[in-house]
Design a protein around this motif. Structure first.
Motif, PDB file in Angstrom:
ATOM      1  N   ALA A 147     -13.246  12.651  41.532  1.00  0.00           N
ATOM      2  CA  ALA A 147     -13.001  12.573  40.084  1.00  0.00           C
ATOM      3  C   ALA A 147     -11.523  12.328  39.804  1.00  0.00           C
ATOM      4  CB  ALA A 147     -13.458  13.868  39.408  1.00  0.00           C
ATOM      5  N   VAL A 148     -10.654  12.970  40.580  1.00  0.00           N
ATOM      6  CA  VAL A 148      -9.207  12.761  40.393  1.00  0.00           C
ATOM      7  C   VAL A 148      -8.842  11.311  40.702  1.00  0.00           C
ATOM      8  CG1 VAL A 148      -6.930  13.411  41.241  1.00  0.00           C
ATOM      9  CG2 VAL A 148      -8.642  15.161  40.833  1.00  0.00           C
ATOM     10  N   GLN A 149      -9.392  10.793  41.784  1.00  0.00           N
ATOM     11  CA  GLN A 149      -9.071   9.403  42.146  1.00  0.00           C
ATOM     12  C   GLN A 149      -9.583   8.430  41.088  1.00  0.00           C
ATOM     13  OE1 GLN A 149      -9.909   8.277  46.119  1.00  0.00           O
ATOM     14  NE2 GLN A 149      -8.663   9.886  47.001  1.00  0.00           N
ATOM     15  N   GLU A 150     -10.758   8.702  40.593  1.00  0.00           N
ATOM     16  CA  GLU A 150     -11.298   7.818  39.547  1.00  0.00           C
ATOM     17  C   GLU A 150     -10.445   7.886  38.282  1.00  0.00           C
ATOM     18  OE1 GLU A 150     -15.504   8.222  38.973  1.00  0.00           O
ATOM     19  OE2 GLU A 150     -15.430   7.103  37.085  1.00  0.00           O
ATOM     20  N   THR A 151      -9.933   9.081  38.010  1.00  0.00           N
ATOM     21  CA  THR A 151      -9.051   9.220  36.848  1.00  0.00           C
ATOM     22  C   THR A 151      -7.818   8.344  36.992  1.00  0.00           C
ATOM     23  OG1 THR A 151      -9.792  11.497  36.554  1.00  0.00           O
ATOM     24  CG2 THR A 151      -7.728  10.886  35.501  1.00  0.00           C
ATOM     25  N   TYR A 152      -7.214   8.375  38.164  1.00  0.00           N
ATOM     26  CA  TYR A 152      -5.998   7.566  38.357  1.00  0.00           C
ATOM     27  C   TYR A 152      -6.319   6.073  38.394  1.00  0.00           C
ATOM     28  CZ  TYR A 152      -2.947  11.519  38.833  1.00  0.00           C
ATOM     29  OH  TYR A 152      -2.207  12.641  38.554  1.00  0.00           O
ATOM     30  N   LEU A 153      -7.507   5.734  38.818  1.00  0.00           N
ATOM     31  CA  LEU A 153      -7.885   4.315  38.765  1.00  0.00           C
ATOM     32  C   LEU A 153      -8.018   3.857  37.308  1.00  0.00           C
ATOM     33  CD1 LEU A 153     -10.498   3.968  41.647  1.00  0.00           C
ATOM     34  CD2 LEU A 153      -8.136   3.211  41.601  1.00  0.00           C
ATOM     35  N   ARG A 154      -8.530   4.753  36.481  1.00  0.00           N
ATOM     36  CA  ARG A 154      -8.623   4.403  35.049  1.00  0.00           C
ATOM     37  C   ARG A 154      -7.226   4.280  34.440  1.00  0.00           C
ATOM     38  NH1 ARG A 154     -13.776   7.550  32.291  1.00  0.00           N
ATOM     39  NH2 ARG A 154     -15.288   6.992  33.871  1.00  0.00           N
ATOM     40  N   VAL A 155      -6.337   5.171  34.874  1.00  0.00           N
ATOM     41  CA  VAL A 155      -4.954   5.085  34.391  1.00  0.00           C
ATOM     42  C   VAL A 155      -4.346   3.754  34.837  1.00  0.00           C
ATOM     43  CG1 VAL A 155      -2.648   6.097  34.626  1.00  0.00           C
ATOM     44  CG2 VAL A 155      -4.632   7.571  34.312  1.00  0.00           C
ATOM     45  N   LEU A 156      -4.652   3.366  36.051  1.00  0.00           N
ATOM     46  CA  LEU A 156      -4.125   2.093  36.570  1.00  0.00           C
ATOM     47  C   LEU A 156      -4.621   0.922  35.736  1.00  0.00           C
ATOM     48  CD1 LEU A 156      -2.510   0.931  39.023  1.00  0.00           C
ATOM     49  CD2 LEU A 156      -4.703   0.614  40.152  1.00  0.00           C
ATOM     50  N   ARG A 157      -5.846   1.019  35.279  1.00  0.00           N
ATOM     51  CA  ARG A 157      -6.382  -0.069  34.457  1.00  0.00           C
ATOM     52  C   ARG A 157      -5.673  -0.143  33.098  1.00  0.00           C
ATOM     53  NH1 ARG A 157     -12.088   1.831  35.128  1.00  0.00           N
ATOM     54  NH2 ARG A 157     -12.156   1.817  37.388  1.00  0.00           N
ATOM     55  N   HIS A 158      -5.152   1.008  32.637  1.00  0.00           N
ATOM     56  CA  HIS A 158      -4.462   1.032  31.340  1.00  0.00           C
ATOM     57  C   HIS A 158      -2.948   1.086  31.526  1.00  0.00           C
ATOM     58  CE1 HIS A 158      -8.533   2.432  30.252  1.00  0.00           C
ATOM     59  NE2 HIS A 158      -8.294   1.776  29.140  1.00  0.00           N
ATOM     60  N   ARG A 159      -2.477   0.522  32.602  1.00  0.00           N
ATOM     61  CA  ARG A 159      -1.045   0.645  32.911  1.00  0.00           C
ATOM     62  C   ARG A 159      -0.176  -0.049  31.871  1.00  0.00           C
ATOM     63  NH1 ARG A 159      -2.152  -2.593  38.368  1.00  0.00           N
ATOM     64  NH2 ARG A 159      -3.105  -4.416  37.462  1.00  0.00           N
ATOM     65  N   ASN A 160      -0.720  -1.033  31.191  1.00  0.00           N
ATOM     66  CA  ASN A 160       0.094  -1.753  30.213  1.00  0.00           C
ATOM     67  C   ASN A 160       0.328  -0.951  28.939  1.00  0.00           C
ATOM     68  OD1 ASN A 160       0.290  -3.995  31.876  1.00  0.00           O
ATOM     69  ND2 ASN A 160      -1.651  -4.803  31.153  1.00  0.00           N
ATOM     70  N   SER A 161      -0.502   0.064  28.715  1.00  0.00           N
ATOM     71  CA  SER A 161      -0.346   0.852  27.488  1.00  0.00           C
ATOM     72  C   SER A 161       0.144   2.262  27.772  1.00  0.00           C
ATOM     73  CB  SER A 161      -1.680   0.904  26.742  1.00  0.00           C
ATOM     74  OG  SER A 161      -2.693   1.399  27.585  1.00  0.00           O
ATOM     75  N   LEU A 162       0.717   2.472  28.942  1.00  0.00           N
ATOM     76  CA  LEU A 162       1.183   3.814  29.300  1.00  0.00           C
ATOM     77  C   LEU A 162       2.319   4.275  28.390  1.00  0.00           C
ATOM     78  CD1 LEU A 162       1.199   3.951  33.204  1.00  0.00           C
ATOM     79  CD2 LEU A 162      -0.217   5.235  31.643  1.00  0.00           C
ATOM     80  N   GLY A 163       3.117   3.324  27.936  1.00  0.00           N
ATOM     81  CA  GLY A 163       4.247   3.686  27.083  1.00  0.00           C
ATOM     82  C   GLY A 163       3.833   4.237  25.733  1.00  0.00           C
ATOM     83  N   GLU A 164       2.604   3.984  25.349  1.00  0.00           N
ATOM     84  CA  GLU A 164       2.136   4.460  24.039  1.00  0.00           C
ATOM     85  C   GLU A 164       1.567   5.877  24.107  1.00  0.00           C
ATOM     86  OE1 GLU A 164      -0.736   1.539  23.035  1.00  0.00           O
ATOM     87  OE2 GLU A 164       0.696  -0.121  23.203  1.00  0.00           O
ATOM     88  N   ILE A 165       1.427   6.433  25.299  1.00  0.00           N
ATOM     89  CA  ILE A 165       0.833   7.760  25.453  1.00  0.00           C
ATOM     90  C   ILE A 165       1.872   8.820  25.095  1.00  0.00           C
ATOM     91  CG2 ILE A 165      -0.341   9.314  27.046  1.00  0.00           C
ATOM     92  CD1 ILE A 165      -1.826   6.697  26.455  1.00  0.00           C
ATOM     93  N   ARG A 166       1.497   9.680  24.153  1.00  0.00           N
ATOM     94  CA  ARG A 166       2.446  10.721  23.724  1.00  0.00           C
ATOM     95  C   ARG A 166       2.520  11.844  24.744  1.00  0.00           C
ATOM     96  NH1 ARG A 166       0.894  11.672  17.419  1.00  0.00           N
ATOM     97  NH2 ARG A 166       1.430   9.614  16.633  1.00  0.00           N
ATOM     98  N   ASP A 167       1.357  12.402  25.077  1.00  0.00           N
ATOM     99  CA  ASP A 167       1.323  13.524  26.006  1.00  0.00           C
ATOM    100  C   ASP A 167       0.461  13.128  27.207  1.00  0.00           C
ATOM    101  OD1 ASP A 167       1.237  15.878  27.341  1.00  0.00           O
ATOM    102  OD2 ASP A 167       0.711  17.114  25.605  1.00  0.00           O
ATOM    103  N   PRO A 168       1.092  12.667  28.265  1.00  0.00           N
ATOM    104  CA  PRO A 168       0.291  12.178  29.404  1.00  0.00           C
ATOM    105  C   PRO A 168      -0.563  13.266  30.048  1.00  0.00           C
ATOM    106  CG  PRO A 168       2.619  12.243  29.952  1.00  0.00           C
ATOM    107  CD  PRO A 168       2.526  12.517  28.499  1.00  0.00           C
ATOM    108  N   ARG A 169      -0.108  14.520  29.985  1.00  0.00           N
ATOM    109  CA  ARG A 169      -0.877  15.600  30.624  1.00  0.00           C
ATOM    110  C   ARG A 169      -2.230  15.788  29.924  1.00  0.00           C
ATOM    111  NH1 ARG A 169      -0.756  21.385  30.104  1.00  0.00           N
ATOM    112  NH2 ARG A 169       0.699  21.112  28.406  1.00  0.00           N
TER     113      ARG A 169
END
Lengths: 162, 198
Positions: B61-83
């Motif tokens: 589940a953790v790995q899948e979470t980071y894969l999803r984050v990788l797919r949204h890498r272009n919008s990471l700057g818009e995330i207010r609270d990454p945690r």
């Protein structure tokens, strides 16, 4: 910063917190495997090393917005052409006040053999019916020799009866 | 934690959005995601494990979470609270897995899990008694309604506030508080009932 559950006076009065939730807290604090981050890094590196798949559309429309716009244009074009084709043809129904020719409905058992209007012919309203002039009646001439009609034979003349 | 912002992660202008992703931007996003892995992989694992109660499934589940984050890498700057954002992702991944696993028969691993919980400084008899107590509590938690159960599980994480739990579950803070109160009442009743039966 928001207030945490554990520091809240509200929660401290709640029942069952001290004993039962301690179990859940212990469960939540179980340490993760030591090499978890390494494995995640490795998986992400593998995933990033994969070549980016680009479909046919991406060859000449790199942006998704452009692809969406192109798809929308195609849909509008198809819908517009369909509407144009549908409305360019005359409607099948008779118009009010128009000189129309009504085709008499055939009796189901008359010529269609029980298949309803299978033998009916549709006459387009735009087609003017061809009027065929009635054939001229020929008067029977006196010189014409022929067999006498059976009617004449059956009715005796006035001279014969006298 | 602040996501290491790079030029590629800042909100881009409309003109730049039509450009294909360059290699340098991909590398910058990779660095940012690597920082997120170092910072939050442990927290995400613990959240996943508290629901799935299986080490391999939690790591997946953790790995899948980071894969999803990788797919949204272009919008990471818009995330207010990454945690909170990442806990929400792993929570959804975990619930999805649990929903799919419902078709399979559940293994009775509560007793094993209760023995795994730390019991330092206790004698052997006390450890057995503690494991039995944990087992009863875990079985009682499993009997709670789904919504109350979820709030109770997330409230056990000290790093998550009520507002953050509300964000993760997509509801309001007052709802979280009322559900938590109800969950504690129900849990107390269940435990007292099991004690009286024994």
């Amino acid at each position: 910063m928001t207030q945490n559950f554990q520091n809240s006076d509200y929660e401290s009065k709640s029942p069952g917190k001290s004993s039962a939730e301690e179990t859940l807290r212990l469960l939540a604090e179980l340490p993760p495997p030591a090499d978890l981050t390494d494995r995640v890094h490795h998986r992400l590196a593998r995933e990033q090393a994969k070549p980016i798949r680009r479909g046919f559309w991406a060859l000449w429309l790199p942006s998704q917005r452009l692809q969406f716009a192109a798809a929308a244009v195609l849909v509008v074009a198809v819908a517009g052409s369909t509407w144009t084709v549908y409305h360019s043809h005359p409607q099948a129904g008779p118009k009010a006040g128009a000189n129309t020719q009504v085709t008499p409905a055939l009796h189901p058992d008359a010529s269609s053999g029980g298949f309803g209007t299978a033998g009916a012919e549709r006459v387009p309203p735009t087609l003017n019916p061809i009027k065929v002039p009635p054939a001229p009646k020929k008067k029977p001439s006196a010189s014409k020799t022929g067999k006498p009609s059976p009617k004449k034979l059956a009715t005796p003349t006035a001279a014969a009866t006298q | 934690m602040e996501i290491p912002t790079t030029a590629a992660m800042k909100p881009t202008d409309s003109k730049a959005q039509f450009d294909p992703i360059s290699d340098s931007r991909v590398e910058d996003a990779g660095v940012a995601i690597a920082a997120l892995v170092d910072e939050y992989a442990g927290t995400l694992y613990r959240v996943a494990y508290s629901v799935l109660r299986n080490a391999a499934d939690a790591e997946d589940a953790v790995q899948e979470t980071y894969l999803r984050v990788l797919r949204h890498r272009n919008s990471l700057g818009e995330i207010r609270d990454p945690r909170v954002w990442m806990v929400r992702i792993v929570w959804n991944v975990v619930l999805d897995r649990k929903r799919r696993a419902k078709t399979r028969p559940e293994t009775d691993d509560v007793a094993d899990l209760a023995r795994m919980l730390p019991a330092s400084g206790l004698t052997a008899e006390e450890r057995v008694a503690s494991a039995q107590h944990h087992e009863h509590v875990l079985r009682a938690v499993a009997q709670l309604p789904e919504k109350e159960q979820r709030v109770l599980i997330l409230s056990a994480f000290e790093e998550l506030s009520s507002v953050e739990i509300a964000q993760i579950l997509g509801t309001t803070e007052s709802t979280i508080r009322s559900r938590l109160f109800r969950a504690r009442n129900l849990l107390s009743n269940l435990l007292s009932h099991s004690r009286s039966v024994r």
